[in-house]
Design an enzyme around this catalytic site. Structure first.
Site, short mmCIF file in Angstrom:
data_model
loop_
_atom_site.label_atom_id
_atom_site.label_comp_id
_atom_site.label_asym_id
_atom_site.label_seq_id
_atom_site.Cartn_x
_atom_site.Cartn_y
_atom_site.Cartn_z
N ASP A 112 -7.37 -4.71 10.10
CA ASP A 112 -6.56 -3.50 10.01
C ASP A 112 -7.30 -2.35 10.67
O ASP A 112 -8.18 -1.74 10.07
CB ASP A 112 -6.25 -3.19 8.54
CG ASP A 112 -5.37 -1.95 8.38
OD1 ASP A 112 -4.94 -1.39 9.41
OD2 ASP A 112 -5.12 -1.54 7.24
N TRP A 155 0.86 -1.20 0.00
CA TRP A 155 0.00 0.00 0.00
C TRP A 155 0.89 1.23 0.00
O TRP A 155 1.88 1.28 0.72
CB TRP A 155 -0.91 0.04 1.23
CG TRP A 155 -1.70 1.33 1.28
CD1 TRP A 155 -2.81 1.64 0.56
CD2 TRP A 155 -1.38 2.49 2.06
NE1 TRP A 155 -3.22 2.94 0.84
CE2 TRP A 155 -2.36 3.48 1.76
CE3 TRP A 155 -0.37 2.80 2.97
CZ2 TRP A 155 -2.34 4.75 2.34
CZ3 TRP A 155 -0.36 4.07 3.56
CH2 TRP A 155 -1.34 5.02 3.25
N HIS A 211 -8.50 -6.84 4.06
CA HIS A 211 -8.27 -6.15 5.32
C HIS A 211 -9.64 -5.70 5.81
O HIS A 211 -10.29 -4.87 5.16
CB HIS A 211 -7.37 -4.93 5.14
CG HIS A 211 -5.91 -5.24 5.16
ND1 HIS A 211 -4.94 -4.26 5.11
CD2 HIS A 211 -5.24 -6.42 5.25
CE1 HIS A 211 -3.74 -4.83 5.16
NE2 HIS A 211 -3.91 -6.14 5.23
#
Length: 416
Positions: free
Chosen positions: A323, A183, A284
């Site tokens: 997450d 990311w 996530h």
């Protein structure tokens, strides 16, 4: 009635609806969730000093944040001891552990910097997943893999390559594949004049990274999109469309983060489409409030819908991680609530008459389908959940919270 007696009574009720509860409990045991290390220390990591960057914020100042590897491992240990089942841990590269007097910048990280994490995981029989850390670094102030500065871009390309080597080391040490997720915080605050050039640079960077030799059966490289973030409200280089197409063309994974889309979009609706075109999908799971604010996962409607799609789409094909980072509450409690809620959602999905519901849909019998869906909401899932906790040796119901309270008084209160 004992927990076992309540379970037997619940099992009888579910059997009346054609559901094998014992099979559901066994299936839940086999679904690992990757617990993110960064909840324990507010995403600080161990390789730097200074404020978070890249649009990442952990709000709150609840006492007891882990300040070093030993404290973080102890906290993770305690949390995992109160979560039923066998799970995984998810590390960022910024959680490298250096020997005294040693330090390496992110482009120079090596497997040895994660050897203590391997020892931690091996001792507990759990797997490890991994993430390059392309934020909270002086060279991430403007852009990373899409930077127009060749030196900056080269630094981050080398960092991700190093992370692939580390991920393969983790996979080989633990004997299970390692999901490595990329990311980046690259984007622009206001309307761009050129959307194409940064994306072309990102594509070239990813091409260079993936040109390295690594074992794809051991390292599952994934890319994670985001609709916007703080400081990149108008344009995100790594958009969903960019990454979905790139992943499809290059035989890597597209990771879906449930907080990274427009508020009217739902990740639960995307999973079935992705599984038609990808062998595996990475997730996530978090809880956005208004925007991608990474709140603790609740046993709410969207989490339940995500779990239904995981179960109905073959749970083994979905690589599941959480997450979120909340510094306003006890960090162990955040982990435990989020992990247990994700498991409750999976159990809920396993305790539905999924084949019957699908058949009713095919018959366009929407009246009965709705009736069944609504009636199942009041079936005694709690009694099954409590039994699942008991057979896995963790406290049922809210009894686990007393252990967190005691840990806070004995351990966390001394951290300043």
């Amino acid at each position: 009635m004992t927990i076992k007696e309540r379970y037997e009574a619940a099992k009888e009720m579910y059997q009346g609806a054609g559901i094998d509860v014992d099979a559901a409990v066994e299936a839940l045991k086999r679904i690992p969730i990757s617990m993110h290390c960064w909840q324990g220390d507010d995403v600080n990591g161990f390789d730097r000093e200074g404020a978070l960057s890249g649009g990442i914020q952990a709000t709150g100042n609840y006492p007891g944040r882990a300040r070093n590897p030993g404290e973080l491992m102890a906290d993770m240990d305690k949390a995992l001891s109160l979560i039923p089942g066998k799970h995984r841990i998810n590390l960022h590269a910024s959680y490298a552990i250096f020997e005294e007097g040693e330090w390496a910048d992110r482009d120079k990280l090596e497997p040895k910097h994660f050897a203590k994490w391997v020892a931690f995981a091996k001792e507990r029989g759990i797997g490890i997943d991994f993430n390059p850390t392309l934020f909270s670094h002086p060279k991430a102030e403007n852009a990373t893999l899409s930077s127009q500065d060749p030196e900056i871009r080269s630094f981050w390309i080398d960092h991700v390559k190093a992370c692939i080597r580390i991920s393969q080391y983790l996979a080989e040490e633990q004997g299970t594949p390692c999901t490595m997720n990329i990311w980046i915080p690259d984007g622009l605050k206001d309307i761009p004049a050129d959307r194409t050039a940064p994306r072309a640079r990102l594509k070239d960077s990813l091409d260079q990274i993936l040109s390295m030799d690594y074992d794809k059966s051991k390292v599952y490289v994934a890319v994670e999109s985001k609709v916007f973030g703080i400081g990149m409200e108008s344009y995100t280089v790594g958009s969903h469309e960019f990454y979905m197409n790139y992943a499809s063309k290059n035989d890597i994974l597209c990771l879906l983060d449930s907080g990274h889309y427009h508020p009217t979009e739902a990740v639960s609706d995307k999973i079935s489409s992705m599984l038609l075109f990808f062998d595996k999908v990475a997730l996530h799971v978090t809880r956005p409030v208004r925007w991608d604010s990474d709140h603790v996962v609740l046993f709410d409607d969207e989490t339940k819908e995500i779990a239904k799609e995981i179960v109905r789409g073959d749970a083994g094909r979905v690589l599941l991680a959480l997450d979120f980072f909340d510094a306003g509450i006890n960090r162990l409690s955040a982990w435990i609530v989020g992990m247990r809620n994700m498991q409750k959602a999976l159990l809920n999905a396993l305790l539905l008459p999924n084949e019957r519901l699908a058949k009713l849909q095919e018959e366009r019998n929407f009246t009965e389908q709705m009736m069944v869906q609504e009636e199942m909401k009041l079936y005694p899932i709690g009694d099954v959940w409590n039994y699942f906790c008991e057979i896995n040796g963790v406290p049922a119901k809210e009894d686990w919270f007393e252990e967190v309270r005691a840990y806070e008084k004995e351990v966390l209160v001394n951290r300043k």
